[in-house]
Design a protein around this motif. Structure first.
Motif, mmCIF file in Angstrom:
data_model
loop_
_atom_site.group_PDB
_atom_site.id
_atom_site.type_symbol
_atom_site.label_atom_id
_atom_site.label_comp_id
_atom_site.label_asym_id
_atom_site.label_seq_id
_atom_site.Cartn_x
_atom_site.Cartn_y
_atom_site.Cartn_z
ATOM 1 N N PHE A 195 87.478 17.650 0.184
ATOM 2 C CA PHE A 195 86.631 18.609 -0.530
ATOM 3 C C PHE A 195 85.754 19.457 0.402
ATOM 4 N N ILE A 196 86.213 19.649 1.623
ATOM 5 C CA ILE A 196 85.509 20.509 2.566
ATOM 6 C C ILE A 196 85.653 21.963 2.147
ATOM 7 N N ARG A 197 84.668 22.796 2.485
ATOM 8 C CA ARG A 197 84.706 24.235 2.191
ATOM 9 C C ARG A 197 84.857 24.985 3.507
ATOM 10 N N SER A 217 95.238 14.432 8.980
ATOM 11 C CA SER A 217 93.912 14.452 8.363
ATOM 12 C C SER A 217 93.985 14.406 6.837
ATOM 13 N N ASN A 218 92.928 13.871 6.240
ATOM 14 C CA ASN A 218 92.805 13.838 4.784
ATOM 15 C C ASN A 218 91.939 15.019 4.366
ATOM 16 N N ILE A 219 92.604 16.056 3.807
ATOM 17 C CA ILE A 219 91.899 17.281 3.417
ATOM 18 C C ILE A 219 92.101 17.517 1.915
ATOM 19 N N ARG A 220 92.258 16.436 1.192
ATOM 20 C CA ARG A 220 92.502 16.525 -0.249
ATOM 21 C C ARG A 220 91.372 17.294 -0.935
ATOM 22 N N GLY A 221 91.758 18.302 -1.737
ATOM 23 C CA GLY A 221 90.781 19.089 -2.474
ATOM 24 C C GLY A 221 89.995 20.065 -1.624
ATOM 25 N N GLY A 222 90.413 20.268 -0.364
ATOM 26 C CA GLY A 222 89.707 21.202 0.505
ATOM 27 C C GLY A 222 89.900 22.645 0.064
ATOM 28 N N GLN A 223 88.991 23.502 0.473
ATOM 29 C CA GLN A 223 89.042 24.915 0.097
ATOM 30 C C GLN A 223 89.119 25.772 1.352
ATOM 31 N N PHE A 224 90.235 26.541 1.460
ATOM 32 C CA PHE A 224 90.502 27.344 2.658
ATOM 33 C C PHE A 224 90.789 28.804 2.295
#
Length: 340
Positions: A226-228, A242-249
């Motif tokens: 859930f990183i922005r 890496s675990n970037i589930r739900g991240g915003q790019f």
């Protein structure tokens, strides 16, 4: 009755210490000269040591709760495992001091000098450190949760395994900083420059890093749920595993980035530049790749089940063994140039 504040000369406290006394709570040693003094495990809680000279003194395992050390000279002082909770160290000189294992919960270190100080496994939870100079300091495993580090100089500092969740890093200098395995969950680090840094196994879940520069940065095996990272520069960054589930790019630059085996489930990669990116074996289940650019990208074995691929460009990309069940491909340009 309230304990009366003691007043004594330097020789008196040293003599009493040699006789076996350790309780010096509330003592007034303003501007005292205690250079090289040995007061190991003494209780100096609530004491006034303002502007005292304690250079190269032995204060390991001392209790100095709520002590006043404002302006104190602590050059090279041994403060191993000292208890300094709620103490005041405003403009204190701690240059080359050994603070290994010291507890500085809620301590006020505004304007303190910490250049060359040894700070391994120090606890600075909710400490006040605005503008502090920690350039090149060894902060391995340090606890800086919710600390105020606004405009602090952390250039070339070793923050490996440090706990920084909830800390204020606005305006902090972070050139060449080491942050492997550090905890930065939930921090606001927008437009920060982390280019080419070693950030493997870092914890950045929930961090707000829109516009950040992470070009060439090593983020292998990191936790970034859930990183922005909207409009961030991640060109040639290593995000493998890496675990970037739900991240915003959204509109981020991930050109030539290594995203092998990444968990990108439900990530928002709309209008993102993924040209020549390596997404081999990545899990993009339910991801939003609408309008994304994936020219020449490697998607062999990637899982794109139920992903939104509308208007995405896969020109010259490889999709061998990729799973596309339920994916929306309306308007997408396929590797052979055909438009779906």
């Amino acid at each position: 009755m309230k304990k009366e504040i003691l007043n004594m000369k330097e020789t008196e406290i040293l003599e009493r210490y040699l006789r076996g006394e350790r309780d010096f709570r509330g003592i007034d040693l303003t501007a005292a000269n205690l250079i090289g003094a040995k007061l190991i495990a003494a209780n100096l809680s609530g004491s006034n040591l303002k502007e005292a000279s304690l250079a190269r003194a032995y204060l390991e395992r001392c209790f100095m709760l709520e002590a006043n050390l404002n302006g104190a000279f602590l050059y090279g002082t041994n403060l191993n495992y000292a208890k300094l909770r709620d103490s005041c160290l405003i403009e204190a000189d701690l240059t080359k001091a050994d603070l290994s294992g010291a507890q500085l919960h809620k301590a006020n270190l505004r304007g303190a000098k910490l250049s060359g100080a040894v700070m391994s496994w120090v606890t600075l939870y909710r400490a006040n450190l605005p503008g502090v100079n920690l350039c090149g300091a060894n902060l391995n495993g340090i606890n800086l949760r919710s600390a105020n580090l606004e405009k602090a100089n952390l250039n070339w500092a070793n923050l490996t395994g440090a706990r920084l969740s909830g800390a204020n890093l606005r305006g902090a200098q972070l050139n060449g900083v080491k942050l492997e395995k550090a905890f930065l969950n939930g921090l606001t680090l927008e437009a920060i420059d982390f280019s080419s840094l070693e950030l493997s196994e870092i914890k950045l879940s929930g961090a707000k890093m829109a516009g950040a520069n992470l070009q060439g940065t090593n983020l292998k095996d990191s936790q970034m749920r859930f990183i922005r990272l909207d409009e961030a520069n991640l060109q040639q960054a290593n995000l493998q595993g890496s675990n970037i589930r739900g991240g915003q790019f959204i509109k981020a630059n991930l050109m030539k980035a290594d995203l092998q085996e990444c968990d990108l489930r439900n990530a928002d990669l709309s209008n993102t530049n993924l040209n020549l990116a390596n997404l081999r074996g990545a899990d993009l289940t339910g991801a939003n790749l609408r309008g994304a650019y994936l020219w020449g990208a490697n998607l062999d074995g990637a899982n794109l089940e139920n992903a939104d691929l509308r208007d995405a460009s896969f020109r010259d990309a490889t999709l061998n063994g990729a799973i596309l069940n339920g994916a929306i491909l309306t308007g997408a340009i396929m590797p052979d140039g055909r438009i779906r």
